[in-house]
Design a protein around this motif. Structure first.
Motif, PDB file in Angstrom:
ATOM      1  N   UNK A  53      16.333 -17.236  46.978  1.00 43.13           N
ATOM      2  CA  UNK A  53      15.129 -16.875  46.246  1.00 43.13           C
ATOM      3  C   UNK A  53      14.508 -18.163  45.731  1.00 43.13           C
ATOM      4  N   UNK A  54      13.180 -18.288  45.836  1.00 45.88           N
ATOM      5  CA  UNK A  54      12.516 -19.527  45.417  1.00 45.88           C
ATOM      6  C   UNK A  54      11.230 -19.254  44.667  1.00 45.88           C
ATOM      7  N   UNK A  55      10.690 -20.335  44.088  1.00 47.32           N
ATOM      8  CA  UNK A  55       9.481 -20.205  43.301  1.00 47.32           C
ATOM      9  C   UNK A  55       8.265 -19.855  44.135  1.00 47.32           C
ATOM     10  N   UNK A  56       7.344 -19.107  43.516  1.00 42.86           N
ATOM     11  CA  UNK A  56       6.147 -18.649  44.232  1.00 42.86           C
ATOM     12  C   UNK A  56       4.969 -18.604  43.256  1.00 42.86           C
ATOM     13  N   UNK A  57       3.802 -19.057  43.729  1.00 40.73           N
ATOM     14  CA  UNK A  57       2.557 -19.004  42.969  1.00 40.73           C
ATOM     15  C   UNK A  57       1.508 -18.336  43.848  1.00 40.73           C
ATOM     16  N   UNK A  98       9.553 -18.629  38.904  1.00 40.89           N
ATOM     17  CA  UNK A  98      10.428 -19.726  39.325  1.00 40.89           C
ATOM     18  C   UNK A  98      11.857 -19.399  38.892  1.00 40.89           C
ATOM     19  N   UNK A  99      12.816 -19.355  39.827  1.00 36.46           N
ATOM     20  CA  UNK A  99      14.192 -19.014  39.477  1.00 36.46           C
ATOM     21  C   UNK A  99      14.894 -20.152  38.729  1.00 36.46           C
ATOM     22  N   UNK A 100      16.008 -19.802  38.086  1.00 32.81           N
ATOM     23  CA  UNK A 100      16.754 -20.800  37.315  1.00 32.81           C
ATOM     24  C   UNK A 100      17.358 -21.881  38.197  1.00 32.81           C
ATOM     25  N   UNK A 101      17.479 -21.607  39.494  1.00 29.30           N
ATOM     26  CA  UNK A 101      17.969 -22.635  40.411  1.00 29.30           C
ATOM     27  C   UNK A 101      16.951 -23.763  40.591  1.00 29.30           C
ATOM     28  N   UNK A 114       8.735 -16.411  34.451  1.00 33.42           N
ATOM     29  CA  UNK A 114       7.544 -15.915  35.148  1.00 33.42           C
ATOM     30  C   UNK A 114       6.388 -15.777  34.169  1.00 33.42           C
ATOM     31  N   UNK A 115       5.192 -15.777  34.716  1.00 39.84           N
ATOM     32  CA  UNK A 115       3.984 -15.541  33.919  1.00 39.84           C
ATOM     33  C   UNK A 115       2.913 -14.947  34.819  1.00 39.84           C
ATOM     34  N   UNK A 116       2.030 -14.216  34.199  1.00 39.96           N
ATOM     35  CA  UNK A 116       0.935 -13.551  34.926  1.00 39.96           C
ATOM     36  C   UNK A 116      -0.318 -13.623  34.069  1.00 39.96           C
ATOM     37  N   UNK A 117      -1.419 -14.013  34.705  1.00 43.28           N
ATOM     38  CA  UNK A 117      -2.714 -14.009  34.026  1.00 43.28           C
ATOM     39  C   UNK A 117      -3.631 -13.026  34.734  1.00 43.28           C
ATOM     40  N   UNK A 118      -4.246 -12.173  33.959  1.00 45.27           N
ATOM     41  CA  UNK A 118      -5.234 -11.229  34.489  1.00 45.27           C
ATOM     42  C   UNK A 118      -6.599 -11.683  33.991  1.00 45.27           C
ATOM     43  N   UNK A 119      -7.541 -11.914  34.911  1.00 38.40           N
ATOM     44  CA  UNK A 119      -8.859 -12.445  34.563  1.00 38.40           C
ATOM     45  C   UNK A 119      -9.925 -11.431  34.934  1.00 38.40           C
ATOM     46  N   UNK A 120     -10.808 -11.146  33.984  1.00 41.77           N
ATOM     47  CA  UNK A 120     -11.905 -10.196  34.205  1.00 41.77           C
ATOM     48  C   UNK A 120     -13.033 -10.907  34.947  1.00 41.77           C
ATOM     49  N   UNK A 121     -13.046 -10.789  36.269  1.00 41.30           N
ATOM     50  CA  UNK A 121     -14.066 -11.449  37.090  1.00 41.30           C
ATOM     51  C   UNK A 121     -15.340 -10.607  37.132  1.00 41.30           C
ATOM     52  N   UNK A 122     -16.505 -11.236  37.340  1.00 43.50           N
ATOM     53  CA  UNK A 122     -17.773 -10.525  37.159  1.00 43.50           C
ATOM     54  C   UNK A 122     -18.098  -9.440  38.178  1.00 43.50           C
ATOM     55  N   UNK A 128      11.212 -27.070  37.497  1.00 40.38           N
ATOM     56  CA  UNK A 128       9.804 -26.814  37.777  1.00 40.38           C
ATOM     57  C   UNK A 128       9.218 -25.771  36.810  1.00 40.38           C
ATOM     58  N   UNK A 129       9.975 -25.318  35.827  1.00 45.49           N
ATOM     59  CA  UNK A 129       9.495 -24.271  34.924  1.00 45.49           C
ATOM     60  C   UNK A 129       8.216 -24.676  34.186  1.00 45.49           C
ATOM     61  N   UNK A 130       8.060 -25.949  33.877  1.00 40.80           N
ATOM     62  CA  UNK A 130       6.854 -26.360  33.140  1.00 40.80           C
ATOM     63  C   UNK A 130       5.595 -26.231  33.989  1.00 40.80           C
TER      64      UNK A 130
END
Length: 294
Positions: free
Chosen positions: A181-185, A273-276, A254-262, A280-282
């Motif tokens: 399992x690896x980090x994903x954006x 991002x996993x603990x492994x 993990x984090x998620x941003x929801x943006x109100x687009x026009x 890269x958490x920052x």
């Protein structure tokens, strides 16, 4: 003597005649009295009947006036229906089943999410995303995701661009040795039913991201706050994802941003991002602070 007898006879006749006249006169007087008595009795009885009728008539409408507002106390006509006041039981009962009332009902998707044991309810207070350990990777430029209506950082070295499908944009960390399992954006238009508030929509979107974590993963919240992406409003959620791999307990930040687009559905920018790869958490802080609406 004959003359005397004649005089006596005449006198006797006069007396008898007078007595007869007297009897007749007396009888007439009694008849008049008898006739007058009923008339006087009727004259007394009629007002008493009228009074009783009046009293009865006044009492009945008075009682009716309580049950039927607007009815004249002395009116003999049938009461007209009272004017509508809009406060009867029928409209209030109908209002319960009205579309407006239905509109206030919880969306089925949100109701299901609130009952999901993997996802606790969001904290009631605002919690800011804390600074995560590590050092943010260098960025090359911005990825302009026009399909979603947002721009987000394009990392220079540590992250690699990948085929976006099923998302609109995707960057991946390299697979760590021995890790599955690896980090994903990623970014995309929100893939779940839009809710009445950005906060609730973000909550549903965070639950959806469990599809991209190992099976059996659960969430604990670390942040819940309103944000601005340029001039557009949004909501940010930070969370820790708990799961097991090969019998070992692991976590991902993990984090998620929801943006109100026009002009489109709200946009989602999601990073995990996993603990492994926790060095890269920052990068999560870098992503969340750099999102802009196009």
């Amino acid at each position: 003597m004959r003359v005397v007898y004649r005089m006596i006879a005449v006198a006797t006749g006069v007396v008898v005649l007078g007595a007869g006249v007297t009897v007749v006169l007396l009888n007439r007087g009694d008849s008049a009295t008898t006739t007058a008595a009923p008339r006087n009795s009727a004259d007394v009885a009629v007002p008493s009947v009228v009074s009783a009728s009046s009293a009865s008539g006044a009492a009945a409408p008075a009682a009716g006036a309580v049950a039927t507002p607007g009815l004249s106390p002395l009116s003999s006509a049938p009461p007209s229906p009272p004017p509508s006041t809009g406060t009867s039981a029928t409209p209030s009962a109908a209002a319960v089943a009205s579309p407006a009332a239905d509109a206030d009902a919880v969306d089925p998707a949100l109701a299901a999410a609130l009952k999901d044991p993997r996802v606790p309810a969001l904290p009631k207070d605002v919690r800011r995303l804390r600074s995560l350990p590590g050092r943010a990777a260098a960025t090359h430029s911005l990825i302009k995701d026009r399909r979603s209506g947002v721009a987000l950082p394009r990392f220079a070295k540590a992250w690699a661009l990948a085929k976006p499908a099923p998302f609109a944009s995707r960057q991946l960390l390299p697979m760590a040795k021995g890790a599955s399992y690896r980090g994903m954006l990623v970014s995309c238009p929100v893939p779940i039913p839009e809710q009445k508030t950005l906060r609730d929509t973000a909550f549903l979107a965070a639950r959806w991201t469990l599809n991209h974590h190992p099976s059996g993963a659960t969430i604990t919240w670390t942040a819940s706050q309103p944000i601005k992406a340029g001039k557009r409003k949004g909501w940010l959620l930070g969370y820790t994802v708990h799961y097991s791999l090969k019998g070992r307990k692991r976590v991902s930040a993990a984090a998620l941003a929801l943006v109100d687009t026009p002009e489109t559905k709200p946009a989602v920018v999601f990073v995990t991002i996993p603990d492994s790869q926790k060095k890269r958490w920052h990068d999560i802080n870098k992503v969340m602070s750099s999102i802009k609406a196009l």
